[in-house]
Motif scaffolding. Structure first.
Motif, mmCIF file in Angstrom:
data_model
loop_
_atom_site.group_PDB
_atom_site.id
_atom_site.type_symbol
_atom_site.label_atom_id
_atom_site.label_comp_id
_atom_site.label_asym_id
_atom_site.label_seq_id
_atom_site.Cartn_x
_atom_site.Cartn_y
_atom_site.Cartn_z
ATOM 1 N N MET A 187 -48.922 87.073 35.204
ATOM 2 C CA MET A 187 -49.279 86.912 33.788
ATOM 3 C C MET A 187 -49.954 88.195 33.281
ATOM 4 S SD MET A 187 -49.324 84.391 31.552
ATOM 5 C CE MET A 187 -49.955 84.170 29.900
ATOM 6 N N LEU A 188 -49.636 88.568 32.042
ATOM 7 C CA LEU A 188 -50.232 89.781 31.478
ATOM 8 C C LEU A 188 -51.181 89.443 30.327
ATOM 9 C CD1 LEU A 188 -47.065 92.056 31.180
ATOM 10 C CD2 LEU A 188 -48.764 92.014 33.023
ATOM 11 N N GLY A 189 -52.148 90.289 30.138
ATOM 12 C CA GLY A 189 -53.049 90.140 28.992
ATOM 13 C C GLY A 189 -53.605 91.485 28.603
ATOM 14 N N ALA A 190 -54.007 91.608 27.348
ATOM 15 C CA ALA A 190 -54.566 92.892 26.915
ATOM 16 C C ALA A 190 -55.518 92.676 25.754
ATOM 17 C CB ALA A 190 -53.455 93.834 26.486
ATOM 18 N N LEU A 191 -56.481 93.567 25.640
ATOM 19 C CA LEU A 191 -57.340 93.539 24.456
ATOM 20 C C LEU A 191 -57.634 94.959 24.000
ATOM 21 C CD1 LEU A 191 -60.635 94.221 24.814
ATOM 22 C CD2 LEU A 191 -60.539 92.154 26.148
ATOM 23 N N ILE A 192 -57.948 95.073 22.742
ATOM 24 C CA ILE A 192 -58.223 96.388 22.157
ATOM 25 C C ILE A 192 -59.598 96.343 21.515
ATOM 26 C CG2 ILE A 192 -57.511 98.038 20.385
ATOM 27 C CD1 ILE A 192 -54.692 96.883 20.620
ATOM 28 N N ARG A 193 -60.380 97.382 21.696
ATOM 29 C CA ARG A 193 -61.636 97.538 20.965
ATOM 30 C C ARG A 193 -61.480 98.767 20.069
ATOM 31 N NH1 ARG A 193 -65.475 94.059 23.595
ATOM 32 N NH2 ARG A 193 -64.077 92.299 23.750
ATOM 33 N N LYS A 194 -61.353 98.531 18.769
ATOM 34 C CA LYS A 194 -61.094 99.627 17.838
ATOM 35 C C LYS A 194 -62.265 100.605 17.813
ATOM 36 C CE LYS A 194 -57.781 99.757 15.366
ATOM 37 N NZ LYS A 194 -56.466 100.374 15.745
ATOM 38 N N ASN A 195 -61.935 101.893 17.864
ATOM 39 C CA ASN A 195 -62.928 102.973 17.780
ATOM 40 C C ASN A 195 -64.130 102.754 18.703
ATOM 41 O OD1 ASN A 195 -61.664 104.621 15.772
ATOM 42 N ND2 ASN A 195 -62.109 102.960 14.348
ATOM 43 N N ALA A 196 -63.854 102.265 19.899
ATOM 44 C CA ALA A 196 -64.959 102.010 20.832
ATOM 45 C C ALA A 196 -65.033 103.116 21.873
ATOM 46 C CB ALA A 196 -64.748 100.663 21.519
ATOM 47 N N TYR A 197 -66.182 103.690 22.002
ATOM 48 C CA TYR A 197 -66.392 104.754 22.981
ATOM 49 C C TYR A 197 -67.462 104.315 23.972
ATOM 50 C CZ TYR A 197 -63.734 108.207 20.368
ATOM 51 O OH TYR A 197 -62.738 108.905 19.759
ATOM 52 N N TYR A 198 -67.122 104.304 25.238
ATOM 53 C CA TYR A 198 -68.110 104.056 26.283
ATOM 54 C C TYR A 198 -68.074 105.256 27.207
ATOM 55 C CZ TYR A 198 -67.722 99.294 24.568
ATOM 56 O OH TYR A 198 -67.702 98.189 23.763
ATOM 57 N N ASP A 199 -69.210 105.584 27.846
ATOM 58 C CA ASP A 199 -69.160 106.756 28.715
ATOM 59 C C ASP A 199 -68.309 106.455 29.948
ATOM 60 O OD1 ASP A 199 -70.812 105.935 30.992
ATOM 61 O OD2 ASP A 199 -72.417 105.860 29.517
ATOM 62 N N SER A 200 -67.855 107.525 30.609
ATOM 63 C CA SER A 200 -66.869 107.354 31.683
ATOM 64 C C SER A 200 -67.408 106.562 32.866
ATOM 65 C CB SER A 200 -66.337 108.700 32.180
ATOM 66 O OG SER A 200 -66.844 109.764 31.492
ATOM 67 N N VAL A 201 -68.707 106.687 33.136
ATOM 68 C CA VAL A 201 -69.288 105.928 34.260
ATOM 69 C C VAL A 201 -69.132 104.436 33.980
ATOM 70 C CG1 VAL A 201 -71.380 105.411 35.550
ATOM 71 C CG2 VAL A 201 -70.961 107.729 34.775
ATOM 72 N N THR A 202 -69.500 104.034 32.783
ATOM 73 C CA THR A 202 -69.400 102.621 32.421
ATOM 74 C C THR A 202 -67.954 102.147 32.529
ATOM 75 O OG1 THR A 202 -71.222 102.944 30.900
ATOM 76 C CG2 THR A 202 -69.919 100.971 30.568
ATOM 77 N N LEU A 203 -67.025 102.945 31.992
ATOM 78 C CA LEU A 203 -65.614 102.528 32.017
ATOM 79 C C LEU A 203 -65.102 102.359 33.442
ATOM 80 C CD1 LEU A 203 -63.950 104.667 29.212
ATOM 81 C CD2 LEU A 203 -64.520 102.246 29.186
ATOM 82 N N MET A 204 -65.454 103.316 34.308
ATOM 83 C CA MET A 204 -64.957 103.255 35.669
ATOM 84 C C MET A 204 -65.535 102.055 36.421
ATOM 85 S SD MET A 204 -65.483 105.777 38.775
ATOM 86 C CE MET A 204 -67.115 105.107 38.783
#
Lengths: 239, 315
Positions: A1-18
């Motif tokens: 099963m696939l799913g996706a979400l988008i956060r418009k104009n959202a910037y998080y630092d790379s540490v948080t993203l990883m």
């Protein structure tokens, strides 16, 4: 099963993203997760992995996207989204908003150039952390006591093999490249190096050197048992 | 909210603000140790308080802040030569005591053949690092076989990276410009990995004395193509980084590394390279990879790998 979400104009630092990407992958039922900025090429990778779903159509390069492949018997995309929101709000831990890495691995991701780790946890758990640090090529200052002598010997042999220092267990005094670690006195930098098995003895010697007008290059503690017959002064010689 | 005082300000920002007119801006993105302000004309201005880091069109603070930033996301602000004000005119960040930092790169004059030790050192540092999406591709820039178990992102982008480097090595500028289209915006992180790699190449070509006019003109084709595509293909923060790099402006740690390479001192190179690695999670590693690849292909163009590309294709 696939799913996706988008956060418009959202910037998080790379540490948080990883870290979020890794944490989400560890959720039960999650097979693959990609978290990134919604650039054309990142979406190519999503397509390549057959993870593209219609929810991703409106994503742009300034938006954050999460695409997930999961087993719907075990989880739902809503659960993944909730986990994402919880992780985002949890990642800034201390009162100053500075992220506090919970493990050695995550600390290294934040400071990849680090070459020394100071470990201070209950002795019975310390050996595993020391081993991980040595495997990562880090020198270790082990403040913990009550570490079994068999572990000390095994780990010091490993450190010697790798050309690394294992200061301790029960090491409370060192000055490395002019930076005092744990308990050390403010002394001048200079050309005399000290390797000591006794913290207070080392402090006494270094302050006397300073008082007599000379300075210290490096001060290395070995831990009190290093000079025992069992350990054989492995760190004294290494230092 | 206490007023903040900037410690350093970049020369290009001083120049930008020198017209003395107020520049309306809004808070574009906020991080623990940095923020970006988007000025009405599209420029991005960065404030940082991390280990002396300062970026082009940016300013930095003396020490870590404990009280947080004095504004919130999307808040409207005004930039002027004296600092950053709220919409109501209250001074939030004072520039008056800030020293000017020059973001422009000096030219690297040390001949490439004398940089062998620095290249070896950079290679060792990168090999020992877990930082960088492109790092697993490192053997390829020395003509060695790539590992068969490349991580996801590296496997996806390998062919494009080596095609781009191969065309640069052969001075096939048009083809390299086309290759860059397959790189911009790829990778994880706030500045996608491929953009960090391209920023290193852009910065390096700007800093090296490319004697032949043909090479200068040729590489400018590549740079122009990257700058033309970046605004639509990558995030605003990353597109701005590429624009600055193409104009010979890099953040302070990256600039220091190029200066260290010119000094020929391996000690300085090591210290500067480790500081670059500390930038972001993968950014520093991907920048170092780009720098190393660029230096190797300029010193030993024959090493760069058409064979590698064939091998990847066969996989």
């Amino acid at each position: 099963m696939l799913g996706a979400l988008i956060r418009k104009n959202a910037y998080y630092d790379s540490v948080t993203l990883m870290l979020i990407s890794q944490d989400l992958k560890e959720q039960a039922g999650v097979q693959e997760v990609l978290v990134g900025m919604g650039t054309e090429l990142n979406l190519d990778l999503v397509r390549n992995l057959e993870m593209f779903s219609p929810e991703l159509e409106p994503v742009g390069p300034n938006d954050l996207f999460i695409a997930a492949k999961f087993d719907e018997q075990q989880t739902s995309f809503q659960a993944i989204e909730t986990a994402f929101d919880e992780l985002i709000s949890k990642k800034s831990a201390d009162s100053n908003g500075n992220y506090q890495p919970p493990t050695l691995k995550s600390a290294l991701r934040q400071l990849p150039g680090a070459n020394l780790v100071q470990i201070s946890i209950p002795g019975q758990y310390a050996a595993a952390e020391v081993e991980e640090a040595l495997n990562a090529g880090l020198h270790v200052m082990l403040f913990s006591d009550n570490v079994p002598i068999e572990d000390e010997l095994r780990l010091k042999k490993k450190a010697v093999e790798k050309g690394l220092l294992l200061m301790g267990p029960d090491c409370g005094t060192a000055i490395i490249n002019g930076v005092p670690l744990c308990f050390a006195n403010a002394v001048k930098r200079g050309k005399i190096g000290v390797v000591g098995a006794s913290g207070t003895g080392t402090q006494e010697v270094t302050t006397l050197i300073d008082k007599l007008g000379e300075g210290l290059s490096q001060v290395i503690g070995t831990g009190g048992r290093d000079l025992s017959e069992t350990v054989g002064g492995l760190m004294m010689l290494q230092g | 909210m206490p007023q903040l005082s900037a410690r350093r300000i970049s020369g290009d920002l001083v120049e930008y603000l020198a017209d003395s007119k107020p520049h309306p801006a809004r808070v574009h993105s906020l991080f623990t140790r940095a923020f970006n302000l988007k000025v009405a004309d599209g420029c991005l201005v960065s404030g940082t308080n991390s280990r002396g880091y300062i970026a082009p069109m940016g300013f930095s603070f003396q020490s870590l802040l404990t009280s947080g930033w004095p504004f919130s996301l999307d808040q409207e602000l005004i930039l002027h030569p004296g600092g950053v004000c709220s919409a109501s005119g209250e001074l939030l960040i004072d520039f008056s005591n800030a020293a000017i930092w020059n973001p422009s790169l000096a030219t690297i004059f040390l001949p490439l053949e004398k940089q062998e030790r620095s290249l070896q050192l950079l290679t060792r540092i990168l090999e020992g690092s877990q930082n960088g999406i492109f790092t697993p591709l490192l053997p390829g820039i020395f003509g060695e076989e790539l590992p068969s178990d490349l991580p996801l992102h590296a496997a996806f982008i390998a062919r494009r990276v080596f095609s781009f480097l191969g065309h640069l090595a052969n001075s096939e500028w048009q083809a390299a410009a086309l290759d860059s289209e397959g790189l911009i915006g790829f990778g994880s992180g706030l500045t996608p990995s491929a953009d960090d790699f391209l920023a290193a190449i852009l910065g390096l070509y700007t800093a090296l004395p490319l004697d032949e006019k043909e090479n200068k003109a040729g590489f400018s084709l590549v740079a122009e193509r990257i700058l033309e595509l970046a605004p639509a293909r990558t995030s605003l923060v990353s597109a701005e980084m590429l624009r600055h790099a193409a104009n010979g402006r890099l953040p302070s740690p990256h600039q220091s590394l190029l200066a260290a390479l010119d000094s020929g001192s391996v000690f300085e190179v090591e210290e500067a390279a480790r500081a670059v690695l500390n930038v972001g999670v993968n950014s520093g590693g991907d920048f170092l990879f780009g720098l190393l690849a660029g230096l190797v292909l300029m010193a030993e163009p024959k090493l760069v790998l058409c064979d590698q590309i064939k091998e990847i294709d066969q996989c």
